[in-house]
Write a protein that holds these residues in place. Structure first.
Motif, PDB file in Angstrom:
ATOM      1  N   THR A 306       0.824  -1.201   0.000  1.00 52.08           N
ATOM      2  CA  THR A 306       0.000   0.000   0.000  1.00 52.08           C
ATOM      3  C   THR A 306       0.858   1.250   0.000  1.00 52.08           C
ATOM      4  OG1 THR A 306      -1.924  -0.987   1.076  1.00 52.08           O
ATOM      5  CG2 THR A 306      -1.607   1.365   1.402  1.00 52.08           C
ATOM      6  N   PHE A 307       1.861   1.304   0.874  1.00 53.82           N
ATOM      7  CA  PHE A 307       2.667   2.509   0.989  1.00 53.82           C
ATOM      8  C   PHE A 307       3.499   2.745  -0.271  1.00 53.82           C
ATOM      9  CE2 PHE A 307       2.399   1.662   5.764  1.00 53.82           C
ATOM     10  CZ  PHE A 307       1.249   2.434   5.869  1.00 53.82           C
ATOM     11  N   TYR A 308       3.930   1.669  -0.907  1.00 53.77           N
ATOM     12  CA  TYR A 308       4.596   1.824  -2.203  1.00 53.77           C
ATOM     13  C   TYR A 308       3.625   2.448  -3.200  1.00 53.77           C
ATOM     14  CZ  TYR A 308       6.803   0.762  -6.670  1.00 53.77           C
ATOM     15  OH  TYR A 308       7.341   0.884  -7.938  1.00 53.77           O
ATOM     16  N   ASN A 309       2.424   1.901  -3.262  1.00 54.17           N
ATOM     17  CA  ASN A 309       1.432   2.405  -4.215  1.00 54.17           C
ATOM     18  C   ASN A 309       1.093   3.868  -3.970  1.00 54.17           C
ATOM     19  OD1 ASN A 309       1.269  -0.159  -5.347  1.00 54.17           O
ATOM     20  ND2 ASN A 309      -0.520  -0.754  -4.153  1.00 54.17           N
ATOM     21  N   PHE A 310       0.926   4.237  -2.690  1.00 54.03           N
ATOM     22  CA  PHE A 310       0.588   5.623  -2.373  1.00 54.03           C
ATOM     23  C   PHE A 310       1.666   6.578  -2.883  1.00 54.03           C
ATOM     24  CE2 PHE A 310      -2.292   4.799   1.596  1.00 54.03           C
ATOM     25  CZ  PHE A 310      -3.319   4.424   0.746  1.00 54.03           C
ATOM     26  N   GLU A 311       2.925   6.233  -2.623  1.00 54.32           N
ATOM     27  CA  GLU A 311       4.014   7.100  -3.069  1.00 54.32           C
ATOM     28  C   GLU A 311       4.083   7.158  -4.592  1.00 54.32           C
ATOM     29  OE1 GLU A 311       6.961   6.425   0.789  1.00 54.32           O
ATOM     30  OE2 GLU A 311       7.548   5.642  -1.183  1.00 54.32           O
ATOM     31  N   ALA A 312       3.963   6.006  -5.229  1.00 46.90           N
ATOM     32  CA  ALA A 312       4.062   5.949  -6.693  1.00 46.90           C
ATOM     33  C   ALA A 312       2.921   6.715  -7.347  1.00 46.90           C
ATOM     34  CB  ALA A 312       4.063   4.499  -7.167  1.00 46.90           C
ATOM     35  N   ILE A 313       1.697   6.500  -6.880  1.00 48.57           N
ATOM     36  CA  ILE A 313       0.533   7.190  -7.453  1.00 48.57           C
ATOM     37  C   ILE A 313       0.633   8.688  -7.197  1.00 48.57           C
ATOM     38  CG2 ILE A 313      -1.980   7.446  -7.327  1.00 48.57           C
ATOM     39  CD1 ILE A 313      -2.092   4.428  -6.591  1.00 48.57           C
ATOM     40  N   GLY A 314       1.122   9.065  -6.020  1.00 49.13           N
ATOM     41  CA  GLY A 314       1.294  10.479  -5.712  1.00 49.13           C
ATOM     42  C   GLY A 314       2.237  11.164  -6.675  1.00 49.13           C
ATOM     43  N   MET A 315       3.376  10.548  -6.931  1.00 50.96           N
ATOM     44  CA  MET A 315       4.345  11.136  -7.866  1.00 50.96           C
ATOM     45  C   MET A 315       3.808  11.134  -9.292  1.00 50.96           C
ATOM     46  SD  MET A 315       8.080   9.948  -6.366  1.00 50.96           S
ATOM     47  CE  MET A 315       7.653   8.341  -5.670  1.00 50.96           C
ATOM     48  N   GLN A 316       3.067  10.100  -9.653  1.00 48.63           N
ATOM     49  CA  GLN A 316       2.461  10.062 -10.985  1.00 48.63           C
ATOM     50  C   GLN A 316       1.483  11.213 -11.179  1.00 48.63           C
ATOM     51  OE1 GLN A 316       0.738   6.143 -11.144  1.00 48.63           O
ATOM     52  NE2 GLN A 316       2.733   5.119 -11.163  1.00 48.63           N
ATOM     53  N   ASN A 317       0.681  11.490 -10.159  1.00 44.41           N
ATOM     54  CA  ASN A 317      -0.273  12.592 -10.242  1.00 44.41           C
ATOM     55  C   ASN A 317       0.428  13.928 -10.447  1.00 44.41           C
ATOM     56  OD1 ASN A 317      -3.085  11.750 -10.003  1.00 44.41           O
ATOM     57  ND2 ASN A 317      -2.565  10.975  -7.982  1.00 44.41           N
ATOM     58  N   ILE A 318       1.464  14.164  -9.675  1.00 43.49           N
ATOM     59  CA  ILE A 318       2.196  15.431  -9.782  1.00 43.49           C
ATOM     60  C   ILE A 318       2.832  15.571 -11.167  1.00 43.49           C
ATOM     61  CG2 ILE A 318       4.204  16.712  -8.934  1.00 43.49           C
ATOM     62  CD1 ILE A 318       3.577  15.524  -6.137  1.00 43.49           C
ATOM     63  N   LYS A 319       3.479  14.525 -11.608  1.00 47.30           N
ATOM     64  CA  LYS A 319       4.161  14.569 -12.900  1.00 47.30           C
ATOM     65  C   LYS A 319       3.164  14.768 -14.042  1.00 47.30           C
ATOM     66  CE  LYS A 319       7.805  12.124 -15.432  1.00 47.30           C
ATOM     67  NZ  LYS A 319       8.743  10.962 -15.376  1.00 47.30           N
ATOM     68  N   MET A 320       2.057  14.045 -14.003  1.00 49.68           N
ATOM     69  CA  MET A 320       1.061  14.151 -15.070  1.00 49.68           C
ATOM     70  C   MET A 320       0.427  15.537 -15.107  1.00 49.68           C
ATOM     71  SD  MET A 320      -0.850  10.432 -14.711  1.00 49.68           S
ATOM     72  CE  MET A 320      -2.146  10.853 -15.886  1.00 49.68           C
ATOM     73  N   TRP A 321       0.094  16.076 -13.929  1.00 48.37           N
ATOM     74  CA  TRP A 321      -0.599  17.361 -13.893  1.00 48.37           C
ATOM     75  C   TRP A 321       0.303  18.511 -14.333  1.00 48.37           C
ATOM     76  CZ3 TRP A 321      -5.318  18.748 -14.260  1.00 48.37           C
ATOM     77  CH2 TRP A 321      -5.737  20.024 -13.888  1.00 48.37           C
TER      78      TRP A 321
END
Length: 339
Positions: A306-321
């Motif tokens: 879960t914590f891996y996913n949270f960090e990865a999804i968080g960075m993906q959101n920032i990069k995409m936006w």
């Protein structure tokens, strides 16, 4: 001519998704928050952190930034005008002033889907524990008492009906697990899912009152909002099937804990499986004193996955936006697009 990389503030450095982080820092100037008081942080948002375009906050109480408290109107109002996106590394976000972010034109993202499996597994464990009385049996073993199993006889969940309040990503993952152990699954959503998805997950739609009156077990899987606060309350418990089991893996505020205790005393609710509590870490003493209930300290999503996913999804959101004007898990996109 090269341009400056966008500045991003991380309230804590990544602990799990190091591979994603190594790629992320190639495209961004990353600032790591240094422990300070709430007052100093608010001050530094207009000085030390002026010019940042994104903030990532890991929603994990173990990190020092949790001492800052909620990211409420006071903190969000102090965000610099350069801010474009705020990411909360969790599924729930009841301690974030999303309305203020929208007013400022800042995209808000959670990290939905990151904890689907872990939280659904916890829901299943709570269901099985209440059906099989595992908690009181374990307590006996640890106390050195080999209890006569006839005193803790349980029942099989197969054939019983589970009603899921909220069939989002986590609700669907719970449905899959409940179907696997032979339970009939019904659900209630604010918006009914389409027929193809209902068939895919083997679920039946019910109105709220229908779900209450016909479920042997009710699982709360809705986010905590003004609409869902105390979605299970004194009036709701009057409508449930006598002897129902209540499981909550969402947020404690979705259930009126005092009304739940009253419903237990009245025999309307037989057992509960709770991972969250209304005033956690405080728990109603009547829940603590009854060994029939399965109680956990809000660990539903607490896995390294879960914590891996949270960090990865968080960075993906920032990069995409910041690079594409898109996001993976936006919450207030429609609100800021109206501005």
């Amino acid at each position: 001519m090269p341009t400056d990389k966008p500045k991003v503030l991380f309230m804590s450095g990544p602990e799990y998704a190091k591979d994603v982080w190594n790629e992320f820092i190639q495209d961004f100037t990353v600032l790591l928050w240094e422990e300070q008081s709430r007052e100093d942080f608010i001050r530094d948002l207009s000085s030390k952190y002026d010019g940042i375009q994104a903030i990532y906050r890991a929603a994990n109480p173990k990190y020092p930034h949790y001492k800052l408290g909620s990211f409420d109107r006071e903190i969000v109002s102090a965000f610099p005008s350069s801010m474009k996106i705020f990411v909360n590394g969790a599924v729930g976000y009841n301690d974030v002033a999303v309305d203020v972010l929208s007013e400022k034109g800042i995209l808000f993202c959670n990290t939905a889907s990151g904890s689907d499996n872990a939280t659904a597994d916890t829901a299943l464990w709570l269901i099985l524990s209440t059906y099989k009385n595992t908690w009181q049996s374990e307590q006996s073993v640890r106390a050195g008492v080999w209890r006569d199993r006839t005193n803790v006889v349980g029942r099989d969940p197969a054939g019983d009906t589970v009603g899921i309040l909220g069939l989002g990503n986590i609700g669907k993952a719970i449905a899959v697990r409940c179907k696997a152990i032979g339970m009939k699954v019904q659900y209630h959503n604010r918006n009914r899912i389409d027929a193809a998805e209902e068939e895919k997950y083997g679920v039946t739609y019910k109105t709220f009152d229908e779900l209450l009156s016909s479920s042997d077990t009710i699982v709360v899987a809705v986010p905590l909002t003004s609409d869902t606060k105390h979605i299970l309350n004194a009036e709701s418990f009057k409508k449930v099937k006598r002897g129902v089991i209540i499981v909550n893996i969402s947020r404690g505020g979705c259930v009126d804990e005092s009304a739940l205790v009253d419903a237990i005393k009245a025999g309307k609710v037989s057992k509960v499986g709770l991972d969250v509590f209304e005033e956690e870490p405080k728990i109603h003493p009547d829940l603590l004193s009854n060994e029939k209930h399965a109680l956990l300290p809000h660990i539903g999503g607490a896995t390294v996955n879960t914590f891996y996913n949270f960090e990865a999804i968080g960075m993906q959101n920032i990069k995409m936006w910041l690079k594409e004007g898109k996001a993976k898990t936006p919450i207030n996109l429609s609100a800021i697009q109206k501005q």
